[in-house]
Structures are given as structure tokens and as C-alpha cells.
Design a protein around this motif. Sequence first.
Motif, PDB file in Angstrom:
ATOM      1  N   ALA A   1      -7.575   4.949  -9.601  1.00 65.60           N
ATOM      2  CA  ALA A   1      -8.116   5.226  -8.265  1.00 65.60           C
ATOM      3  C   ALA A   1      -8.965   4.047  -7.806  1.00 65.60           C
ATOM      4  O   ALA A   1     -10.198   4.133  -7.767  1.00 65.60           O
ATOM      5  CB  ALA A   1      -8.936   6.516  -8.268  1.00 65.60           C
ATOM      6  N   PRO A   2      -8.332   2.920  -7.450  1.00 65.35           N
ATOM      7  CA  PRO A   2      -9.111   1.761  -7.010  1.00 65.35           C
ATOM      8  C   PRO A   2      -9.802   2.052  -5.681  1.00 65.35           C
ATOM      9  O   PRO A   2      -9.413   2.966  -4.955  1.00 65.35           O
ATOM     10  CB  PRO A   2      -8.047   0.673  -6.866  1.00 65.35           C
ATOM     11  CG  PRO A   2      -6.765   1.413  -6.618  1.00 65.35           C
ATOM     12  CD  PRO A   2      -6.881   2.682  -7.409  1.00 65.35           C
ATOM     13  N   PRO A   3     -10.842   1.281  -5.337  1.00 67.88           N
ATOM     14  CA  PRO A   3     -11.483   1.461  -4.030  1.00 67.88           C
ATOM     15  C   PRO A   3     -10.476   1.253  -2.901  1.00 67.88           C
ATOM     16  O   PRO A   3      -9.511   0.485  -3.029  1.00 67.88           O
ATOM     17  CB  PRO A   3     -12.566   0.379  -4.019  1.00 67.88           C
ATOM     18  CG  PRO A   3     -12.763   0.006  -5.448  1.00 67.88           C
ATOM     19  CD  PRO A   3     -11.446   0.212  -6.123  1.00 67.88           C
ATOM     20  N   LEU A   4     -10.711   1.942  -1.788  1.00 70.73           N
ATOM     21  CA  LEU A   4      -9.829   1.848  -0.628  1.00 70.73           C
ATOM     22  C   LEU A   4     -10.523   1.037   0.449  1.00 70.73           C
ATOM     23  O   LEU A   4     -11.664   1.324   0.823  1.00 70.73           O
ATOM     24  CB  LEU A   4      -9.497   3.251  -0.105  1.00 70.73           C
ATOM     25  CG  LEU A   4      -8.783   4.182  -1.091  1.00 70.73           C
ATOM     26  CD1 LEU A   4      -8.620   5.572  -0.489  1.00 70.73           C
ATOM     27  CD2 LEU A   4      -7.436   3.615  -1.508  1.00 70.73           C
ATOM     28  N   LEU A   5      -9.827   0.026   0.946  1.00 69.47           N
ATOM     29  CA  LEU A   5     -10.375  -0.839   1.996  1.00 69.47           C
ATOM     30  C   LEU A   5      -9.868  -0.383   3.356  1.00 69.47           C
ATOM     31  O   LEU A   5      -8.660  -0.190   3.545  1.00 69.47           O
ATOM     32  CB  LEU A   5      -9.964  -2.292   1.755  1.00 69.47           C
ATOM     33  CG  LEU A   5     -10.351  -3.283   2.858  1.00 69.47           C
ATOM     34  CD1 LEU A   5     -11.874  -3.437   2.946  1.00 69.47           C
ATOM     35  CD2 LEU A   5      -9.683  -4.634   2.643  1.00 69.47           C
ATOM     36  N   PHE A   6     -10.798  -0.208   4.308  1.00 66.26           N
ATOM     37  CA  PHE A   6     -10.450   0.092   5.691  1.00 66.26           C
ATOM     38  C   PHE A   6     -11.040  -1.006   6.560  1.00 66.26           C
ATOM     39  O   PHE A   6     -12.254  -1.252   6.543  1.00 66.26           O
ATOM     40  CB  PHE A   6     -10.993   1.470   6.100  1.00 66.26           C
ATOM     41  CG  PHE A   6     -10.342   2.605   5.359  1.00 66.26           C
ATOM     42  CD1 PHE A   6      -9.257   3.279   5.901  1.00 66.26           C
ATOM     43  CD2 PHE A   6     -10.793   2.977   4.096  1.00 66.26           C
ATOM     44  CE1 PHE A   6      -8.634   4.307   5.206  1.00 66.26           C
ATOM     45  CE2 PHE A   6     -10.175   3.996   3.399  1.00 66.26           C
ATOM     46  CZ  PHE A   6      -9.096   4.665   3.950  1.00 66.26           C
ATOM     47  N   GLU A   7     -10.159  -1.698   7.312  1.00 65.47           N
ATOM     48  CA  GLU A   7     -10.617  -2.829   8.123  1.00 65.47           C
ATOM     49  C   GLU A   7     -11.545  -2.391   9.238  1.00 65.47           C
ATOM     50  O   GLU A   7     -12.384  -3.162   9.703  1.00 65.47           O
ATOM     51  CB  GLU A   7      -9.412  -3.571   8.706  1.00 65.47           C
ATOM     52  CG  GLU A   7      -8.553  -4.249   7.652  1.00 65.47           C
ATOM     53  CD  GLU A   7      -7.389  -4.983   8.276  1.00 65.47           C
ATOM     54  OE1 GLU A   7      -7.593  -5.652   9.310  1.00 65.47           O
ATOM     55  OE2 GLU A   7      -6.264  -4.864   7.747  1.00 65.47           O
ATOM     56  N   SER A   8     -11.401  -1.138   9.696  1.00 69.59           N
ATOM     57  CA  SER A   8     -12.268  -0.619  10.742  1.00 69.59           C
ATOM     58  C   SER A   8     -12.735   0.765  10.335  1.00 69.59           C
ATOM     59  O   SER A   8     -11.929   1.689  10.227  1.00 69.59           O
ATOM     60  CB  SER A   8     -11.518  -0.553  12.080  1.00 69.59           C
ATOM     61  OG  SER A   8     -12.344   0.001  13.081  1.00 69.59           O
ATOM     62  N   GLY A   9     -14.023   0.915  10.097  1.00 73.43           N
ATOM     63  CA  GLY A   9     -14.538   2.191   9.657  1.00 73.43           C
ATOM     64  C   GLY A   9     -16.050   2.207   9.696  1.00 73.43           C
ATOM     65  O   GLY A   9     -16.703   1.185   9.935  1.00 73.43           O
ATOM     66  N   GLY A  10     -16.591   3.367   9.468  1.00 71.99           N
ATOM     67  CA  GLY A  10     -18.033   3.522   9.437  1.00 71.99           C
ATOM     68  C   GLY A  10     -18.485   3.996   8.072  1.00 71.99           C
ATOM     69  O   GLY A  10     -17.747   4.673   7.355  1.00 71.99           O
TER      70      GLY A  10
END
Length: 869
Positions: free
Chosen positions: A737-746
Motif C-alpha cells: 500500500a504505497p502512498p498515493l500522490l494527487f496532483e491537486s488536492g487538499g
Amino acid sequence: MMHPAIALLPLLLVCGAPAPCQRAVVHIVPNTHGTIGGWLVDFDTERNYVLNNYLEHLDLAARSPSYRFVWSEAPNLISLFELEPRREALLRRMIQTGQAELVNAFWLESDVTLGGGETLALLGIEGIRWYEQVFGQRPRFGWAIDITGAHRQLPQIVSRLGLDAVVFTRNNPAGRTAFWWRAPDGSRALAITAPHYMELREVFQAKDPRDAKAMEAVRRAIEQRLLYSPSPRLALFIAGSSDYSLPPAMGGRIEEFLKVWREKHPDIEIRFSTMAQYLEALREEIRRGARLPEYEGDTAFCFNGFWSAMPEVKRAFRRTESLMRAAEMSAAAASLRRALPYPARRLQEARLLLLTNMDRNTIWGAGAGVVFRSKDHWDAWDRFDGAQAGFTQVLGEALGGSGAGPVLLSSLNWERDDPFEVRLPAGKTLAGAGCVTDVADPAAARCRLKLPPAQAVPVRLVSGKPASMAETAPPAEVRTRFYTARIDLKTGELSALLSASGKPLLAAGSGRVQLEEPPARIAKVAADFMAPARQRKRLPGCAGAITVRAWQGPFAVVAGATEECPEFRMEKRIWFYRDFPRIDFDISLELRRSNVLAAIVFPFAGRVDRRTRGIPFGFSEGPPGEDWLEPQPYFLSRAAEHGLFGYSAAVLPALGWSDYRLAAGGGLTLVEDGLPMHEFSPDRLTLGLVNAVSQYRGLPNDGLSAARRHRFRFGLIPHEGDWRAAGSPKRAREFSAPPLLFESGGALPPLVKTSDNLILEALRRDGADLEARLVEWRGEPGVAWVEVLVPHRDARRTNFLGEQAQPLPRARRYRFAVMPQEIVTLRFSLATAVEAPPPLRSWAPLVPEAKRDALRLRLREKGHPPRPF
């Protein structure tokens, strides 16, 4: 061979002065048994056959007052609603009169070993709630009559669901057809078993109710069963003519059969029964003094080709389960922190897609190709894609916001700083993180960044690229503060691995990829069966040269090897991190043939005296030589077929991780994200990469044939002492369960904090509650705590369904005792509630639009679907 943990009890006497003889009562429980997603045919064809078989049982019950049967799996009832809605009223009437029983509390009959713990819990939770909403009743059993082995946490799961018993066939370890099964935390469940789910075939196949041969065969079977029953006054048969069983061929003449039987055998009464009716009879025998043996542990495993068939399916489960945890947690946080609507319905639909893929043959990777990919019919990959898309959409909405920037989300309830793979936007890299370009995939990067527990945190993407890995001369040795690894410069394999203090762990030849053929006697069914290594034939390696290369960067050294052979091409990259104990293996394998097992072997540098494997919600531990080669023959189904290679404690499924302690000191943990075949032995570990079989029982399956390019990922963690000190279950969860990257988020702050001895399995909103499911992971009794960071009214411990509430005194940190591997459900009352989604009565909302027309397919065929064997 009797398991040493069991003390068998003498049979009760049926006769004896001054008590008169008492007749025995035999309960025959008819069932029909297909699959949901399909086995030999596609989803739509499969469900027609299974529904038609159930309707035959229903019609016989309506005609014959003595006939009863059980109906399993909610999806088969959805088939009834969609294809034969006029028959629903008859089924409800037969349930009311006790002639039919909705027997299975789970959404469907699954394998209980390969899905994650929370997925198993949800199978029961979603199933029970569906039955309560649609039928106003709760099934009483965990109906698992087609599992091929079970782990020691199953009784705790059944207990936490509030069920009366778990019912299974095959590999009963306890010497009686009913026993108390105790879980590691001390909880227990009633287990009811039979050797098979299609017993007394003579009754179901005979057309003449006076058939003397059938009568005699039934008498012999009953006499044998009574020897193993908890009381000689009571016997159970889970009955049918075959897979996809129809009711007795004699039809309404079963009344005549029962009459003739009574005349011939007045000392033995035969009843067609539901499972609940047998349970009540069993409870009466217990009240009268029958004592059940008690057992703690796993069962034997069989059909162990399933653990290495279609690893893509297993990886899809790990990916989908990871997304589910992250989506539920993020949606709960967004609703409580930012007052966003909680998407209960979309989350449930995505969960049901995942749970429907828990169908046995789907998760086993054993079936016709149309089960997994079909142009016209709903298939397994449609469900994986739909579930992942649903969870990803929820994540995007939960993390979104005006003016938001990039965020990294970790769903794990501890601080992590493990290296992880991530795909970054072109021309960007993560500020403050050590990122390097992946030598095997230039579009991917490996990064290392400290992340806080269970939250989404802002990060900065800055212009530039991740650091390049510079090619260098292959090193003969890599030394870190965690281990010393020596590399064979001719093969790229590990020639030795030593712990930090110099204890030898692995010997020469570690990391060798090899192809093996099954023995000829099981070659036709190799997708189902796996012979132990001593019976497999290793294919000779090719004479082609092996190219060994190496790269180094800011925080890692990578050793690579490329091997070109006529039957495969292999590229292997081994990542050695300078300041992290895990050694990552990244293997690209292009198979150019089928009917082989592709495996990777790790010879130990000494004898292993304890092995531990991950199971749902915990672990199972024992010596590598634990002997399941001779389970009690009476309780084996299809014993002759399994006798081809025997039962072995070597070839077993492991969920996420396994660990090996060497007798001379030191140990090694293996972590993976979908390679459950870990073959244990005291001198080596064999990891099954892919069981490539050209066809499934005569039917095409391109996914199973596996003659294509595959990617496999796993890691090794050397350690000095116990796996607990290494935190192996946590390291395994980080890997899958690697970290999840979101380019636009809060940013989303955490909702809870926990003590170190708990792993957070789920955090979601349910009705008026915030629900947290956790498990004690060390296998040690102790005290745990949970701190809730949002306003709430009260706190309580409950079972999986929010029942059996035990209030917790109000505190900043809620402290409570935990037992070894105990599954803990906590509920915190909130000021607002979320609406419960309506029960699913049609598949249409879940099926891709292009395939919905096939849902209207109505076939009248019944019995067994066509098969080429």
C-alpha cells in the motif's frame, strides 16, 4: 494421523441398561453448488444454470412436504429477482414453512485465505445486511463448503459476525463432524463439517425409490458417519448428486423412498433437512451430554495450484483493497473535516464489485478464460476496473478543493519513511524527498519521504527530474547497517546474505529464477494442483550469457541481471537502500512457453526452525516440517486425486508476508503484493511467481497460459531477532500500500491515532457512527489505545455489525485490553448520520453499459454446464 492438539472423546452409548436403545436421526441437507462469476462458462450462462438448479429444488419442496433444501449466496437471489421474479413469492413461502433456508450469511462463498481480513469481514457484513433488508431475516451460518483449507482466524471472524456456526468440507482436523474451533484471541465458533458437499449421491441419482443397491449404500454411509458424529444418535450429510446438483432424480417419489426406508430400517430415521434444523438437533444432543472436541490452529490445504495461478488476479485484489482503505478513510475525513457529503452508495457499489470477485474460482485464478475477460459478458476485470475506478473517484472528490495543491496520502496508522514507487508529472519532482528515476521504467520514480499516520499531507512538486541512477561497475558486496549482501558477478544472484551482526541468512544461488514442470500425473490439472518441489522437474538453464549491471544513486544501489533464453527472457533488478532494511526485487519475466511453474528460490544458510506466514487479520506460525502429509483419511474429499502428490505443509498460501527464523540466529521476512505461493522447507524458500498452464481443464484461458511479459515485485528484510522486532506485518502493508500522490488536492488531517500494537484495517462512516476496525498484530496480550480527533458523543466496542456494544468510559485516549491477534471494532457516535444505501436487487448499476443486454439472457438448461472433461 491425529493432530496432537486434539483429545478425542469416546462416543456416547446409544443403548445400555437400564436405558433402551434410541434410534439415530440422519439429516440430509440438499444443496446445489455452482459459482457466481463462472467456472467453465461466462457469468451470464453460469447464473442461468445455477438458478435453474435452485428452482428445481424449490419446485420439489413445493410438491413434497418432506423435502427441504438450502439456498446459498445473495447473487443467486439477485438472479431470481432479475430472471424469474414470479418465483420469489414461492421461495418466501417455502422459507416461512421451513422447507427452504437462506443458509449463507456471507455475500457469496469465497476462498477464505487469499482475500484481506477486512474483505472477509465485509463479505459477512454486506451479506447479513442485504438479507435483513431484502428478506427480513439473518442467515445463521458461514457457509464455506468449497474451501480448500482454512486459517486459524476464521472462527474469530465467524464469532464477530454473530453467526451460529461455520460449515465447511474437506480437511477436518478434529476427528468429529462438529467441534469447537478456537481462535488465537480465545474466542471460539462452532464448526460443522462433512467430507464433501455432494454426499449420498445414491439417493440423488436413483430413479427408483425402492432401489435396493442405493438403500444398502445409504445404510453403509450412515453407519460410517455415525462413528465420527458427536453423538451416535445424530448424523449430517451435505448432500447432492454432483457439482451443480439437481434434486433427487426420483422427484416426488421421495415420500415413497422414506416410507420404504422406515420399513427396512426402523432404528434409523432419515430426514431431508435445512442446516438450521440439524443445528437444533445438535444443540439438543449437547444439552443431553454430547461433548465436542476443541481445536486451535489451521486446517490442511489442498488444491494448492491455486496459490500461484494468475498472480495478476492476486495483485488486483491487493491494489483494490488498498484503494478501498484509502477511499473510505478519506471520505470519512472529508465529510467530518470539510462537511462534504459522504458517498455511502458509491463506496458500497465499489465494495460489492470487489466482494463479487471474491468468488472462489475468480480469486483462485482457476477457470475458463471468459470468466476473467469476455467481450460480451460481465467479467472479473470489469469488476476490478469498476471497483478501482469507484474508489479512485471517491478519493479524488475527498481530496479535491479549490486552490488545492499536490498531496500524498498514507492510509497506514503509523509514521512511515519507506522507499516507494510513484509516477510523477513530466518534468517534476517531489521537493524535500529523495527521488531517483527507476532504472527499469524511466516514467517511474522511487522516492523516500517521511509521512505522518493516516492522513493526506501537502507536498510540493518542483521543476526538474528525479535524480538519475548512474551506471557503475557491479559491486561484489553491498554493506549497510542492516545487512551485508554479496553478489555473484556472473549471475546477478545473491551469493550470501548476512544480518547486521554477521549471522548467515541466505546461501549461494539466492534469487535464481527457474522453470519447473509438474509431474506427468497431474499435468492435465496443474492449474488446480501443485506438487511439492521434490516432485517437480527443474528445467535446465539455457547456455545464454547473463549480463550483470549496476547503478547507484543518492539512496540506493541497484544490481541488475538480464538472461535471454529460448523459453524466457528475464530482467531482474535488486534495490539495496542505504538506510532502509528492505531489499526490493523487481523482476520482468517474458515467458515464451506454458505448462511450467516460474519460481524464484532462496536457499537458507542454515536450518530454519520456525516459519510464520501472514493470514487474514493475523499470522500463523509453526515449524517448517509441520506434518500435514497424513490428515485423517475419512475427512478428505477426493482423497484418491489428492493422493497423487499428498498433502504438504510446504506449499501454502501466505498473505502479504512470511518470515523464517534460523536455528543459528537471525531471520528473514519476505513481503509481497500478490504472490501467495510460499513453499516452506527448513533449507530453502521457493516463491511461486506464476503457474503457467496452457488451458484450464480443456478450455482456453489466455490469462492462465501466461505466455507473455510479467512483472513481479517483492522484498526481503533481514533481521537479527524476532519478526515482531522487525515489524514484519507493518513492513508488508507498506510494501503493498504505497502512498498515493494527487496532483491537486487538499490536506486531510487524521481522524484517529492508535497505539503501536494495532494495525488499522478500516475507518469509515456507518449510520450515525465512525467505525474503526483494528487488529492486534504482535500476537501478544496487552493494552491498546485509540485517540479520536473529531467530536463524538460516546465510544463502544462492538462486533462487526455494531452489536453487542460494550461502552468505553469517556477519555482523551480510549484504553482497552487486547488478546493475541484480537480483531477490535470500535464505534464512535457522531452528531450526524449517513444514509444506508438501498439493497442491490439488480446487477445493472454495476455492469458496464455495453454488457447489460447480456443480463437478460435466459437459458432453460440445468444441471452441470458443458465441460470437456
